[in-house]
Design a protein around this motif. Structure first.
Motif, PDB file in Angstrom:
ATOM      1  N   VAL A 167      -9.639  64.399  -7.898  1.00 41.38           N
ATOM      2  CA  VAL A 167      -8.525  65.288  -7.605  1.00 41.38           C
ATOM      3  C   VAL A 167      -8.179  65.145  -6.128  1.00 41.38           C
ATOM      4  CG1 VAL A 167     -10.093  67.224  -7.169  1.00 41.38           C
ATOM      5  CG2 VAL A 167      -7.690  67.678  -7.713  1.00 41.38           C
ATOM      6  N   ILE A 168      -6.891  65.215  -5.821  1.00 43.67           N
ATOM      7  CA  ILE A 168      -6.426  65.048  -4.445  1.00 43.67           C
ATOM      8  C   ILE A 168      -5.416  66.136  -4.113  1.00 43.67           C
ATOM      9  CG2 ILE A 168      -4.665  63.399  -5.222  1.00 43.67           C
ATOM     10  CD1 ILE A 168      -4.928  62.008  -2.498  1.00 43.67           C
ATOM     11  N   GLY A 169      -5.511  66.653  -2.896  1.00 43.68           N
ATOM     12  CA  GLY A 169      -4.541  67.622  -2.407  1.00 43.68           C
ATOM     13  C   GLY A 169      -3.711  67.008  -1.307  1.00 43.68           C
ATOM     14  N   TYR A 170      -2.393  67.115  -1.422  1.00 44.70           N
ATOM     15  CA  TYR A 170      -1.462  66.612  -0.414  1.00 44.70           C
ATOM     16  C   TYR A 170      -1.027  67.802   0.456  1.00 44.70           C
ATOM     17  CZ  TYR A 170      -1.265  62.600  -3.512  1.00 44.70           C
ATOM     18  OH  TYR A 170      -1.604  61.530  -4.297  1.00 44.70           O
ATOM     19  N   LEU A 171      -1.396  67.747   1.732  1.00 46.53           N
ATOM     20  CA  LEU A 171      -1.140  68.859   2.637  1.00 46.53           C
ATOM     21  C   LEU A 171      -0.213  68.429   3.771  1.00 46.53           C
ATOM     22  CD1 LEU A 171      -4.842  70.093   2.971  1.00 46.53           C
ATOM     23  CD2 LEU A 171      -3.184  70.658   1.175  1.00 46.53           C
ATOM     24  N   TYR A 172       0.641  69.345   4.213  1.00 44.81           N
ATOM     25  CA  TYR A 172       1.581  69.091   5.304  1.00 44.81           C
ATOM     26  C   TYR A 172       1.387  70.207   6.328  1.00 44.81           C
ATOM     27  CZ  TYR A 172       3.226  66.081   1.647  1.00 44.81           C
ATOM     28  OH  TYR A 172       3.265  65.130   0.648  1.00 44.81           O
ATOM     29  N   PRO A 173       0.390  70.060   7.209  1.00 49.75           N
ATOM     30  CA  PRO A 173      -0.054  71.172   8.061  1.00 49.75           C
ATOM     31  C   PRO A 173       0.979  71.720   9.028  1.00 49.75           C
ATOM     32  CG  PRO A 173      -1.104  69.108   8.721  1.00 49.75           C
ATOM     33  CD  PRO A 173      -0.431  68.850   7.421  1.00 49.75           C
ATOM     34  N   ASP A 174       1.942  70.887   9.462  1.00 51.66           N
ATOM     35  CA  ASP A 174       2.937  71.405  10.400  1.00 51.66           C
ATOM     36  C   ASP A 174       4.335  71.459   9.784  1.00 51.66           C
ATOM     37  OD1 ASP A 174       3.343  68.681  10.295  1.00 51.66           O
ATOM     38  OD2 ASP A 174       3.660  68.429  12.455  1.00 51.66           O
ATOM     39  N   ALA A 175       4.383  71.606   8.444  1.00 55.08           N
ATOM     40  CA  ALA A 175       5.683  71.736   7.782  1.00 55.08           C
ATOM     41  C   ALA A 175       6.378  73.012   8.234  1.00 55.08           C
ATOM     42  CB  ALA A 175       5.497  71.754   6.269  1.00 55.08           C
ATOM     43  N   PRO A 176       7.683  72.963   8.496  1.00 52.42           N
ATOM     44  CA  PRO A 176       8.402  74.172   8.916  1.00 52.42           C
ATOM     45  C   PRO A 176       8.488  75.175   7.779  1.00 52.42           C
ATOM     46  CG  PRO A 176       9.933  72.369   8.530  1.00 52.42           C
ATOM     47  CD  PRO A 176       8.561  71.781   8.450  1.00 52.42           C
ATOM     48  N   ALA A 177       8.539  76.459   8.131  1.00 54.29           N
ATOM     49  CA  ALA A 177       8.610  77.511   7.118  1.00 54.29           C
ATOM     50  C   ALA A 177       9.829  77.358   6.225  1.00 54.29           C
ATOM     51  CB  ALA A 177       8.622  78.883   7.799  1.00 54.29           C
ATOM     52  N   ALA A 178      10.917  76.808   6.776  1.00 58.82           N
ATOM     53  CA  ALA A 178      12.151  76.660   6.003  1.00 58.82           C
ATOM     54  C   ALA A 178      12.006  75.680   4.841  1.00 58.82           C
ATOM     55  CB  ALA A 178      13.277  76.193   6.924  1.00 58.82           C
ATOM     56  N   ALA A 179      10.973  74.827   4.899  1.00 60.38           N
ATOM     57  CA  ALA A 179      10.771  73.852   3.826  1.00 60.38           C
ATOM     58  C   ALA A 179      10.239  74.506   2.565  1.00 60.38           C
ATOM     59  CB  ALA A 179       9.809  72.757   4.285  1.00 60.38           C
ATOM     60  N   GLY A 180       9.736  75.742   2.668  1.00 65.02           N
ATOM     61  CA  GLY A 180       9.165  76.406   1.511  1.00 65.02           C
ATOM     62  C   GLY A 180       7.806  75.820   1.164  1.00 65.02           C
ATOM     63  N   PRO A 181       7.322  76.035  -0.064  1.00 60.99           N
ATOM     64  CA  PRO A 181       6.034  75.476  -0.460  1.00 60.99           C
ATOM     65  C   PRO A 181       6.068  73.946  -0.392  1.00 60.99           C
ATOM     66  CG  PRO A 181       6.776  77.131  -2.037  1.00 60.99           C
ATOM     67  CD  PRO A 181       7.937  76.844  -1.133  1.00 60.99           C
ATOM     68  N   THR A 182       5.057  73.352   0.194  1.00 63.00           N
ATOM     69  CA  THR A 182       5.024  71.898   0.331  1.00 63.00           C
ATOM     70  C   THR A 182       3.754  71.268  -0.237  1.00 63.00           C
ATOM     71  OG1 THR A 182       4.097  72.124   2.558  1.00 63.00           O
ATOM     72  CG2 THR A 182       6.494  71.902   2.381  1.00 63.00           C
ATOM     73  N   ASP A 183       2.614  71.914  -0.082  1.00 59.87           N
ATOM     74  CA  ASP A 183       1.350  71.328  -0.522  1.00 59.87           C
ATOM     75  C   ASP A 183       1.265  71.297  -2.048  1.00 59.87           C
ATOM     76  OD1 ASP A 183       0.907  71.464   2.182  1.00 59.87           O
ATOM     77  OD2 ASP A 183      -0.499  73.152   2.064  1.00 59.87           O
ATOM     78  N   TYR A 184       0.635  70.245  -2.576  1.00 60.97           N
ATOM     79  CA  TYR A 184       0.439  70.193  -4.024  1.00 60.97           C
ATOM     80  C   TYR A 184      -0.830  69.428  -4.362  1.00 60.97           C
ATOM     81  CZ  TYR A 184       2.462  65.423  -4.034  1.00 60.97           C
ATOM     82  OH  TYR A 184       2.716  64.090  -3.812  1.00 60.97           O
ATOM     83  N   VAL A 185      -1.290  69.598  -5.606  1.00 56.89           N
ATOM     84  CA  VAL A 185      -2.541  69.021  -6.087  1.00 56.89           C
ATOM     85  C   VAL A 185      -2.252  68.067  -7.232  1.00 56.89           C
ATOM     86  CG1 VAL A 185      -4.754  69.530  -7.198  1.00 56.89           C
ATOM     87  CG2 VAL A 185      -3.876  71.039  -5.398  1.00 56.89           C
ATOM     88  N   GLU A 186      -3.012  66.976  -7.267  1.00 58.38           N
ATOM     89  CA  GLU A 186      -2.831  65.967  -8.305  1.00 58.38           C
ATOM     90  C   GLU A 186      -4.200  65.486  -8.793  1.00 58.38           C
ATOM     91  OE1 GLU A 186       0.454  62.619  -8.512  1.00 58.38           O
ATOM     92  OE2 GLU A 186      -1.234  61.945  -7.281  1.00 58.38           O
ATOM     93  N   PHE A 187      -4.319  65.246 -10.089  1.00 54.52           N
ATOM     94  CA  PHE A 187      -5.526  64.696 -10.690  1.00 54.52           C
ATOM     95  C   PHE A 187      -5.291  63.222 -11.004  1.00 54.52           C
ATOM     96  CE2 PHE A 187      -5.319  69.189 -11.586  1.00 54.52           C
ATOM     97  CZ  PHE A 187      -6.598  69.619 -11.261  1.00 54.52           C
TER      98      PHE A 187
END
Length: 303
Positions: A167-187
Motif C-alpha cells: 500500500v502506498i500513500g501519496y502526500l503533498y505536504p505543502d499543497a495550498p488550502a485552496a486545492a482541497g483534499p490532495t492526499d490519497y492511498v493506493e493498493f
C-alpha cells in the motif's frame, strides 16, 4: 474524467519498473516507480515497490514508469546490513531526470526534477520506505513536493517468479488550502518472471473512493518488459499501462500510457533514455501541458 484541479495533478503515480514505479512503482523512470508501469511510466503513474529484487518506490519507471517512478531498482547487494542478526537492511536511491513523468503524465512542467528515497527491508520480505520528487507548482497546483510513504511484502513465489504487494500513500505536504483534499492511498500488486535475459512484470494498482479523487476510484493495470543485451550493460525496456478512473485526462476516464527506452548500467549508476506518452483529450488538456509525448533522460544511483 478530471472534474477538478485535484485530478490534474492526481495523475501522479509511476512507477514503473516499477519499478516505474513506481512500486512496481516505483519502474513508472521517469517512468513508472517507480517504475512503478515508467513508464510511465506514470510511466504512472507510477506507474507507476519491492526490496527483494527491485525498489519499492514504484518507480514504476523505468521507469517506474512508470510503472511508475524514475528511480531505478535498488541492488539488494548494495543495501547496508545495519540490523546485524535481525535481518534488517537499508537502501537508498537518488535520480536526476529531465522531467517527472508519472504514468506518462508530466508533473514537473517539462522541467528538471530531483527524486530519491529510502527503504528498510527485512529478510522475511517485508519492507517500508519513502520516496519524494519536486513538482511544478504552477501547473499541478499541489505545492512543490510529492512525498510517498509505502510498505509491503516482496518475495519468490516459485523459482523465477516474484510477487510484490503493498500500500502506498501519496502526500503533498505543502499543497495550498485552496486545492482541497490532495492526499490519497493506493493498493498495489505485481508478479515478475524471468527467462534468460528477459523479465516480464504484470501489475495492478487500485485507489478506492476518496475525497481527493472526487469521491470516485481509480484502477491502473500495466505490463513492463525488460531485455538485457548479452555481454553488455544495456537493457531495453518497454511499458504499457491502462487507467480507468479519476486519474486521466480523457473524457471517458480511460487512457493508455506507454514508454520505450534503454538503460545503461555503470556500477551503482544507471543512465536511462525513454520515449514516454499518454492519451489525453484536447478539451481537458488543450495545450498538452500534461499529456504531450516527450523524451526523458535520467541518471539514477542506488546504494
Amino acid at each position: 474524467m478530471l472534474t477538478s484541479i485535484r485530478g490534474l495533478s492526481a495523475a501522479t503515480l509511476s512507477a514503473g519498473l516499477l519499478l516505474s514505479a513506481v512500486p512496481a512503482f516505483a519502474s513508472e523512470v521517469s517512468s513508472e516507480v517507480p517504475a512503478a508501469d515508467n513508464t510511465i511510466s506514470a510511466e504512472l503513474i507510477a506507474a507507476s515497490a519491492a526490496l527483494e529484487n527491485t525498489a519499492a518506490d514504484g518507480s514504476d519507471v523505468v521507469l517506474s514508469t512508470q510503472a511508475e517512478r524514475t528511480g531505478q531498482p535498488v541492488d539488494e547487494t548494495a543495501a547496508s546490513d545495519f540490523g546485524g542478526e535481525s535481518g534488517l537492511t537499508f537502501s537508498a536511491n537518488i535520480a536526476f531526470t529531465s522531467e517527472y513523468r508519472f504514468r506518462g503524465v508530466d508533473l514537473s512542467g517539462g522541467d528538471f526534477a530531483v527524486q530519491g528515497g529510502f527503504d528498510i527491508g527485512h529478510s522475511s520480505g517485508f519492507y517500508v520506505g519513502t520516496w519524494a520528487s519536486n513538482l511544478d507548482e504552477q501547473t499541478v497546483g499541489f505545492g512543490s513536493t510529492e512525498l510517498d510513504l509505502y510498505g509491503g511484502w516482496s518475495g519468490d513465489l516459485t523459482d523465477g517468479i516474484t510477487a510484490d504487494i503493498g500500500v502506498i500513500g501519496y502526500l503533498y505536504p505543502d499543497a495550498p488550502a485552496a486545492a482541497g483534499p490532495t492526499d490519497y492511498v493506493e493498493f498495489y500488486g505485481s508478479l515478475t518472471g524471468s527467462i534468460g535475459p528477459a523479465s516480464l512484470t504484470g501489475g495492478v494498482a487500485y485507489a478506492p473512493d476518496q475525497d481527493s479523487l472526487g469521491s470516485t476510484d481509480n484502477l491502473y493495470l500495466y505490463t513492463d518488459l525488460g531485455i538485457g543485451i548479452p555481454d553488455t550493460p544495456i537493457t531495453i525496456n518497454g511499458h504499457i499501462g491502462y487507467t480507468d478512473g479519476f486519474l486521466t485526462f480523457t473524457g471517458d476516464s480511460k487512457a493508455f500510457d506507454w514508454s520505450i527506452g534503454a538503460d545503461v548500467a555503470a556500477g551503482p549508476v544507471t543512465f536511462t533514455v525513454a520515449y514516454v506518452g499518454v492519451e489525453g483529450d484536447a478539451l481537458i488538456d488543450p495545450a498538452g501541458t500534461f499529456t504531450d509525448d516527450a523524451v526523458v533522460l535520467t541518471v539514477a544511483a542506488s546504494f
